[in-house]
Design a protein around this motif. Structure first.
Motif, mmCIF file in Angstrom:
data_model
loop_
_atom_site.group_PDB
_atom_site.id
_atom_site.type_symbol
_atom_site.label_atom_id
_atom_site.label_comp_id
_atom_site.label_asym_id
_atom_site.label_seq_id
_atom_site.Cartn_x
_atom_site.Cartn_y
_atom_site.Cartn_z
ATOM 1 N N THR A 1 -5.421 -36.445 66.786
ATOM 2 C CA THR A 1 -4.401 -36.843 65.596
ATOM 3 C C THR A 1 -3.978 -38.172 66.438
ATOM 4 O O THR A 1 -2.857 -38.100 65.450
ATOM 5 N N LEU A 2 -3.106 -38.019 67.677
ATOM 6 C CA LEU A 2 -2.977 -38.540 68.318
ATOM 7 C C LEU A 2 -2.608 -40.114 67.509
ATOM 8 O O LEU A 2 -1.698 -41.054 66.865
ATOM 9 N N ALA A 3 -4.471 -40.436 67.377
ATOM 10 C CA ALA A 3 -4.553 -42.051 67.065
ATOM 11 C C ALA A 3 -4.022 -41.520 65.211
ATOM 12 O O ALA A 3 -3.533 -43.057 65.239
ATOM 13 N N ALA A 4 -4.200 -40.968 64.422
ATOM 14 C CA ALA A 4 -3.841 -41.099 63.400
ATOM 15 C C ALA A 4 -2.287 -41.246 62.934
ATOM 16 O O ALA A 4 -1.285 -41.712 61.878
ATOM 17 N N VAL A 5 -1.802 -40.619 64.529
ATOM 18 C CA VAL A 5 0.140 -40.831 63.542
ATOM 19 C C VAL A 5 0.761 -42.083 64.813
ATOM 20 O O VAL A 5 2.026 -42.286 63.753
ATOM 21 N N ALA A 6 0.233 -42.318 65.339
ATOM 22 C CA ALA A 6 0.713 -43.827 66.422
ATOM 23 C C ALA A 6 1.092 -44.216 64.665
ATOM 24 O O ALA A 6 0.242 -44.747 64.836
ATOM 25 N N PRO A 7 2.273 -45.551 64.897
ATOM 26 C CA PRO A 7 2.425 -46.225 64.967
ATOM 27 C C PRO A 7 1.941 -47.614 65.441
ATOM 28 O O PRO A 7 2.938 -48.183 65.434
ATOM 29 N N LEU A 8 1.140 -48.080 64.734
ATOM 30 C CA LEU A 8 0.175 -49.173 65.617
ATOM 31 C C LEU A 8 -0.537 -49.871 64.650
ATOM 32 O O LEU A 8 -1.234 -49.845 63.635
ATOM 33 N N PRO A 9 -0.912 -50.855 65.146
ATOM 34 C CA PRO A 9 -1.158 -52.102 63.899
ATOM 35 C C PRO A 9 -3.077 -51.704 64.176
ATOM 36 O O PRO A 9 -2.981 -51.173 65.187
ATOM 37 N N MET A 10 -3.149 -52.182 63.114
ATOM 38 C CA MET A 10 -4.957 -51.763 62.856
ATOM 39 C C MET A 10 -5.647 -52.668 63.517
ATOM 40 O O MET A 10 -6.301 -51.472 63.890
ATOM 41 N N PRO A 11 -5.495 -53.182 64.708
ATOM 42 C CA PRO A 11 -6.231 -53.978 65.054
ATOM 43 C C PRO A 11 -6.578 -52.972 66.799
ATOM 44 O O PRO A 11 -7.485 -52.092 67.005
ATOM 45 N N GLU A 12 -5.247 -52.375 66.947
ATOM 46 C CA GLU A 12 -5.094 -51.203 67.849
ATOM 47 C C GLU A 12 -5.581 -50.107 67.561
ATOM 48 O O GLU A 12 -6.025 -49.150 67.788
ATOM 49 N N ALA B 1 -13.446 -38.753 73.489
ATOM 50 C CA ALA B 1 -11.928 -38.433 73.594
ATOM 51 C C ALA B 1 -11.075 -37.919 74.778
ATOM 52 O O ALA B 1 -9.961 -38.938 74.656
ATOM 53 N N GLY B 2 -11.280 -38.771 76.053
ATOM 54 C CA GLY B 2 -10.662 -38.716 77.307
ATOM 55 C C GLY B 2 -9.946 -40.380 76.799
ATOM 56 O O GLY B 2 -9.136 -40.709 77.318
ATOM 57 N N GLU B 3 -11.133 -41.304 76.668
ATOM 58 C CA GLU B 3 -10.862 -42.778 76.824
ATOM 59 C C GLU B 3 -9.479 -43.119 75.461
ATOM 60 O O GLU B 3 -8.784 -43.742 75.747
ATOM 61 N N ARG B 4 -10.161 -42.531 74.518
ATOM 62 C CA ARG B 4 -8.874 -42.947 73.185
ATOM 63 C C ARG B 4 -7.543 -42.299 73.745
ATOM 64 O O ARG B 4 -6.610 -42.797 73.533
ATOM 65 N N LEU B 5 -7.752 -40.886 74.596
ATOM 66 C CA LEU B 5 -6.210 -40.726 74.833
ATOM 67 C C LEU B 5 -5.849 -41.032 75.992
ATOM 68 O O LEU B 5 -4.369 -41.662 76.129
ATOM 69 N N ILE B 6 -6.255 -41.451 77.034
ATOM 70 C CA ILE B 6 -6.179 -42.690 78.156
ATOM 71 C C ILE B 6 -5.197 -43.910 77.219
ATOM 72 O O ILE B 6 -4.063 -44.062 77.806
ATOM 73 N N LEU B 7 -5.891 -44.869 76.139
ATOM 74 C CA LEU B 7 -5.343 -46.137 75.385
ATOM 75 C C LEU B 7 -4.341 -45.751 74.448
ATOM 76 O O LEU B 7 -2.928 -46.235 74.449
ATOM 77 N N VAL B 8 -4.181 -44.473 73.808
ATOM 78 C CA VAL B 8 -3.249 -44.122 72.964
ATOM 79 C C VAL B 8 -2.033 -43.902 73.939
ATOM 80 O O VAL B 8 -1.008 -44.131 73.128
ATOM 81 N N THR B 9 -1.952 -43.219 74.945
ATOM 82 C CA THR B 9 -0.756 -43.048 76.284
ATOM 83 C C THR B 9 -0.078 -44.551 76.404
ATOM 84 O O THR B 9 0.744 -44.689 76.302
ATOM 85 N N ASP B 10 -1.498 -45.362 76.505
ATOM 86 C CA ASP B 10 -0.839 -46.997 76.790
ATOM 87 C C ASP B 10 -0.363 -47.884 75.505
ATOM 88 O O ASP B 10 1.225 -48.231 75.785
ATOM 89 N N LEU C 1 -8.766 -47.313 68.748
ATOM 90 C CA LEU C 1 -8.688 -45.654 68.911
ATOM 91 C C LEU C 1 -9.788 -45.070 68.138
ATOM 92 O O LEU C 1 -10.895 -44.057 68.757
ATOM 93 N N LEU C 2 -10.330 -45.874 67.153
ATOM 94 C CA LEU C 2 -11.750 -45.309 66.082
ATOM 95 C C LEU C 2 -12.819 -45.119 67.639
ATOM 96 O O LEU C 2 -13.630 -44.505 67.041
ATOM 97 N N GLU C 3 -12.576 -47.101 67.755
ATOM 98 C CA GLU C 3 -13.965 -46.842 68.481
ATOM 99 C C GLU C 3 -14.199 -46.685 69.847
ATOM 100 O O GLU C 3 -15.475 -46.475 70.537
#
Length: 215
Positions: free
Chosen positions: A157-168, A178-187, A172-174
């Motif tokens: 959910t956070l990956a989808a709604v975060a207003p980030l450029p496509m490479p970022e 979930a833990g790695e993704r949450l740390i990354l989206v938080t940063d 997140l998709l890659e």
């Protein structure tokens, strides 16, 4: 296969306007599948190039998403307005464009299940809440309702709604779990907040689109 100038995530719905002949042919193909739960296609992001035209997509990301066609509305001009929802991740090995629509040869790329610590969950929720508060009065709230409790659903959910450029968004998709993704989206959201503090009038990156076209 629908290459897009966007990244689709598992569990997230997306509206698409389909007007190019090859993608209209794919929708027709999917509609001939009797079981609606089997009307599945794939999507990968376009690394370089465009959605439209014979030579639009010059380079594709390899990791994408399996997608289920859930709603279809045919238009008088032969185009379609559809809604699709992301299922599981896939990895594209090669793309065959010799037929009436692109066909991807893919392998499944399932997420690795792993426990997520409460500090990681709390940091992700708190950072997103701070981001929403910073947006108040600038633009519409990027999310309505309560955030999911499940770590995997929360990460998507956070990956989808975060207003980030496509490479970022692709990173997140890659992410492997979930833990790695949450740390990354938080940063990434913290970086966005720091940029907004410097230029408070707008989010640093405005990439959200209300309607995507796979053409």
């Amino acid at each position: 296969m629908f290459p897009l100038n966007a990244v689709l995530f598992p569990g997230v719905s997306v509206p698409l306007h389909v007007f190019e002949d090859r993608y209209r042919a794919l929708v027709h193909h999917l509609l001939r599948v009797d079981d609606p739960t089997e009307r599945v296609f794939g999507s990968v992001g376009i690394r370089e190039g465009y959605e439209v035209g014979d030579h639009g997509a010059q380079s594709l990301y390899r990791v994408g998403c399996k997608v289920l066609l859930t709603e279809v509305e045919a238009q008088a001009d032969g185009s379609f307005d559809v809604v699709a929802v992301g299922l599981d991740r896939i990895e594209l090995e090669r793309l065959d464009t010799s037929g009436p629509f692109p066909v991807g040869h893919v392998v499944d790329r399932p997420e690795v299940p792993s426990p997520v610590g409460e500090p990681v969950l709390e940091a992700a929720r708190a950072t997103f809440s701070a981001y929403r508060a910073a947006l108040a009065g600038i633009r519409a709230d990027p999310y309505s309702g309560s955030l999911p409790r499940d770590p995997s659903y929360l990460s998507w959910t956070l990956a989808a709604v975060a207003p980030l450029p496509m490479p970022e968004r692709q990173s997140l998709l890659e992410a492997e779990d979930a833990g790695e993704r949450l740390i990354l989206v938080t940063d990434l959201l913290r970086s966005e907040l720091r940029a907004m503090n410097v230029i408070p009038s707008l989010p640093a990156t405005e990439v959200a689109r209300t309607r995507w076209s796979p053409n």
